[in-house]
Design a protein around this motif. Structure first.
Motif, PDB file in Angstrom:
ATOM      1  N   UNK A 102       0.797  -1.259  -0.029  1.00 27.29           N
ATOM      2  CA  UNK A 102      -0.040  -0.130   0.154  1.00 27.29           C
ATOM      3  C   UNK A 102       0.692   1.311  -0.013  1.00 27.29           C
ATOM      4  N   UNK A 103       2.209   1.090   0.438  1.00 29.96           N
ATOM      5  CA  UNK A 103       3.132   2.179   0.329  1.00 29.96           C
ATOM      6  C   UNK A 103       3.972   2.361  -0.959  1.00 29.96           C
ATOM      7  N   UNK A 104       3.876   1.355  -1.607  1.00 32.42           N
ATOM      8  CA  UNK A 104       4.686   1.403  -3.098  1.00 32.42           C
ATOM      9  C   UNK A 104       3.799   1.279  -4.115  1.00 32.42           C
ATOM     10  N   UNK A 105       2.501   0.988  -3.957  1.00 35.55           N
ATOM     11  CA  UNK A 105       1.692   0.899  -5.182  1.00 35.55           C
ATOM     12  C   UNK A 105       1.727   2.220  -6.016  1.00 35.55           C
ATOM     13  N   UNK A 106       1.794   2.147  -7.227  1.00 38.67           N
ATOM     14  CA  UNK A 106       1.756   3.260  -8.235  1.00 38.67           C
ATOM     15  C   UNK A 106       0.178   3.679  -8.423  1.00 38.67           C
ATOM     16  N   UNK A 107      -0.743   3.136  -7.869  1.00 35.63           N
ATOM     17  CA  UNK A 107      -2.235   3.630  -7.851  1.00 35.63           C
ATOM     18  C   UNK A 107      -2.287   4.089  -6.408  1.00 35.63           C
TER      19      UNK A 107
ATOM     20  N   UNK B 126       7.270  10.271  -3.136  1.00 37.21           N
ATOM     21  CA  UNK B 126       8.783  10.468  -3.478  1.00 37.21           C
ATOM     22  C   UNK B 126       9.718   9.436  -2.887  1.00 37.21           C
ATOM     23  N   UNK B 127       9.101   8.126  -2.947  1.00 38.64           N
ATOM     24  CA  UNK B 127       9.764   6.954  -2.204  1.00 38.64           C
ATOM     25  C   UNK B 127       9.246   6.712  -0.987  1.00 38.64           C
ATOM     26  N   UNK B 128       9.950   5.873  -0.471  1.00 39.87           N
ATOM     27  CA  UNK B 128       9.627   5.167   0.800  1.00 39.87           C
ATOM     28  C   UNK B 128      11.049   5.471   1.828  1.00 39.87           C
ATOM     29  N   UNK B 129      10.860   5.930   2.915  1.00 40.25           N
ATOM     30  CA  UNK B 129      11.774   6.034   3.870  1.00 40.25           C
ATOM     31  C   UNK B 129      11.970   5.224   5.065  1.00 40.25           C
TER      32      UNK B 129
ATOM     33  N   UNK C  27       2.398  15.288   3.026  1.00 38.51           N
ATOM     34  CA  UNK C  27       1.514  14.623   4.185  1.00 38.51           C
ATOM     35  C   UNK C  27       1.899  13.187   4.203  1.00 38.51           C
ATOM     36  N   UNK C  28       2.364  12.865   5.624  1.00 36.71           N
ATOM     37  CA  UNK C  28       3.006  11.735   5.992  1.00 36.71           C
ATOM     38  C   UNK C  28       2.381  10.770   6.517  1.00 36.71           C
ATOM     39  N   UNK C  29       2.485   9.458   5.876  1.00 39.25           N
ATOM     40  CA  UNK C  29       1.969   8.191   6.627  1.00 39.25           C
ATOM     41  C   UNK C  29       3.071   7.440   7.148  1.00 39.25           C
ATOM     42  N   UNK C  30       3.088   7.118   8.408  1.00 40.39           N
ATOM     43  CA  UNK C  30       4.351   6.364   9.011  1.00 40.39           C
ATOM     44  C   UNK C  30       3.855   5.032   9.514  1.00 40.39           C
ATOM     45  N   UNK C  31       4.615   3.931   9.073  1.00 42.06           N
ATOM     46  CA  UNK C  31       4.034   2.808   9.610  1.00 42.06           C
ATOM     47  C   UNK C  31       5.206   2.404  10.534  1.00 42.06           C
TER      48      UNK C  31
ATOM     49  N   UNK D 209       7.996   5.310   6.230  1.00 40.01           N
ATOM     50  CA  UNK D 209       7.024   6.307   5.811  1.00 40.01           C
ATOM     51  C   UNK D 209       7.027   6.738   4.556  1.00 40.01           C
ATOM     52  N   UNK D 210       5.937   7.321   3.936  1.00 37.93           N
ATOM     53  CA  UNK D 210       5.671   7.761   2.691  1.00 37.93           C
ATOM     54  C   UNK D 210       4.810   8.848   2.768  1.00 37.93           C
TER      55      UNK D 210
END
Length: 575
Positions: free
Chosen positions: A411-416, A428-431, A449-453, A548-549
């Protein structure tokens, strides 16, 4: 006569098939001059194009972009004036950056002309400091409280020359160069550390492993859920002064948290449809919240053992499923990691950088992280931080070329579009950050806007809204080595009675102690949403992994908590 013929053939061969330098030496000097002039003209044209595009973007933003029709003429003029001021500031920063770069280049040329025999005495002092730093890292020494360099703090009564300094620093392998590489990267491979003896001793005695407090199982008091944000801005989330948070649970007293620990952010269950819809409303309202029970994050947490993760970074027997991931280890003399741009950090004037990269493997880092959990390091002993990232282009590649981070967090890497990446074009990628007990990351804001897992372990997040910018010691100058970050260690709020604290740091901590903030413990299996430009200050409570993404920038913010304008103009008006 044979010799000239042979020489001529050799020269002809070098011109046709030699190195680039050899070929250039054989070309017509007039041609080389014209070639150089064309390159300079092309460079100037590119700079003008970039300047024009920036001006166009600023103008479009000033006029309201696609929503310009909804603005009155007066509002458009006011926005245009604000944008003009920001643009003018950008031009001035660019000029300072260029002058700084030229100064650095002239210094470097002068030192090379003198054979680097006249290296500044200050640089020699810094190299002595570097030796002392190495000794502390190797011996696991307690170096005592490290107070901040006052020049890194914005001043309310005078300018700080170092904060206004914008410079492109030239890296060089030469030890006597202006900014030698070993000030930023150190080789540790094969080096014996004092802490390794403690690990061997603990293993032989079969002492307990793991942290004193496992925060994934700690007791928490959660707020009631709401199906939608409150009508009145400011009613959620509830904020407290930073001083109250630090006094209630001191940053460096990790093992004695409040029980139960009060949570102020709403925790939505990702497995419940009504909770997801409610969370969407909070996200759209630009308010922070948390998800619990996120299946892919829970699954990744079970999968990400040290052995598994190490294989991904080391390039071991991965098989065809994954591509090797890239990561690196940072080290600090204590638990505080103040971020900086090494390409703009001038050792000669700033002194030693806050942290250095080393060549540890993930396996070595994980060994020390387990040692930190088991032994409860002093905040003033060396700490280590593992960082990794995924390029934004990876999601457009075949999955066979994805690293484990993209594969395990789809869900973080999906192009959709997904709930977590709701503006995929701006992704801009996943850190990823792998923290050990005590590691504290300096406060900063992210535009996106930041989503942090939280994949494994737990971290304490202290959040402050953009409107609090002027109280946090943020460096607002774009291009400065410390831009967007504060060098303040808020844990020192509890040390303000220490007679050794510098006056400038104490003055700023008194201001920061009044900054309004909230705290939350992000645990394995959870995802935290941080809106654009909200500040976050992070402490790893135990060995942990977090990724995060981001989903593009919200430029508007809101009238209560603030937004882009606050962090652009109010961080430190005195600079």
């Amino acid at each position: 006569m044979a010799s000239p013929t042979i020489t001529s053939k050799r020269c002809e061969c070098e011109c046709e098939c030699g190195t680039d330098e050899t070929k250039l030496s054989c070309w017509d000097p007039k041609y080389l001059k014209r070639r150089k002039q064309k390159q300079q003209k092309l460079k100037h044209a590119l700079w003008l194009l970039v300047l024009a595009l920036v001006l166009l973007a600023f103008t479009k933003y000033a006029l309201g972009g696609d929503s310009s029709d909804t603005l009155t003429a007066k509002e458009r003029m006011e926005k245009l004036k604000r944008t003009k001021d920001v643009f003018q500031e950008g031009i001035e920063n660019g000029k300072r950056r260029f002058r700084g770069a030229m100064e650095a280049l002239e210094k470097r040329k002068k030192m090379r002309k003198n054979g680097n025999k006249e290296a500044p005495v200050m640089m020699k002092d810094h190299r002595e400091d570097l030796k002392a730093l190495d000794e502390a890292i190797l011996t696991n020494a307690d170096s005592g409280i490290q107070w901040i360099n006052p020049e890194f703090l914005p001043s309310m009564v005078k300018e700080r020359p170092l904060l206004g300094k914008i410079i492109d620093v030239i890296r060089d392998k030469n030890k006597d160069a202006i900014t030698p590489r070993d000030f930023f990267h150190v080789r540790r491979f094969g080096t014996k550390f004092a802490w390794e003896d403690s690990v061997s001793s603990s293993s032989s005695k079969d002492e307990k492993q793991g942290p004193t407090v496992d925060f994934t199982k700690h007791s928490y008091d959660y707020p009631d859920k709401m199906s939608e944000p409150p009508a009145k801005l400011g009613d959620y989330p509830k904020l407290k002064p930073m001083k109250e948070l630090m006094e209630n649970w001191p940053q460096d007293d990790i093992d004695h948290p409040p029980t139960p620990l009060e949570e102020v952010l709403i925790h939505f269950d990702y497995n419940k449809e009504e909770d997801v819809e409610a969370a969407r409303k909070f996200r759209d309202a630009k308010l922070p919240f948390k998800f619990i029970n996120v299946p892919e994050v829970v699954a990744a947490g079970e999968k990400w053992t040290d052995e598994y993760v190490n294989r991904q970074f080391s390039g071991g027997q991965i098989g065809r499923e994954y591509k090797r991931a890239n990561g690196n280890c940072q080290e600090s003399i204590n638990n505080f990691f103040a971020f900086f741009n090494k390409d703009a950090w001038d050792i000669e004037e700033y002194g030693l950088a806050p942290t250095r990269n080393n060549d540890w493997s993930f396996e070595k880092w994980a060994e020390h992280a387990k040692y930190a959990d088991a032994h409860g390091l002093s905040p003033n002993q060396p700490h280590f931080y593992w960082q990794a990232g995924v390029d934004k282009e990876e999601r457009h590649m075949p999955e066979s070329k994805w690293t484990f981070i993209s594969k395990d967090l789809p869900s973080f890497s999906s192009p959709k579009e997904t709930f977590f990446v709701f503006n995929p074009e701006a992704q801009k990628g996943i850190q990823c950050r792998f923290g050990e007990r005590g590691v504290t990351a300096a406060t900063h804001f992210d535009a996106g806007r930041n989503m942090i897992a939280m994949v494994t372990g737990a971290k304490r997040y202290i959040l402050s809204p953009p409107r609090e910018c002027s109280k946090l010691g943020i460096v607002p100058i774009r291009g400065n080595a410390m831009f967007r970050h504060s060098m303040l260690n808020y844990g020192h709020i509890n040390y303000m009675d220490n007679p050794e604290i510098p006056d400038d740091e104490k003055e700023w901590l008194e201001v920061s102690s009044r900054a309004m903030a909230l705290e939350t413990v992000l645990k394995a299996g959870e995802v935290l949403y941080i809106p654009s430009h909200w500040f976050h200050y992070i402490t790893s409570l135990q060995k942990s992994a977090q990724c995060n993404v981001r989903s593009g920038v919200d430029k508007e913010g809101d009238t209560y908590f603030g937004g882009l304008e606050d962090v652009s103009t109010l961080c430190d008006p005195a600079i």
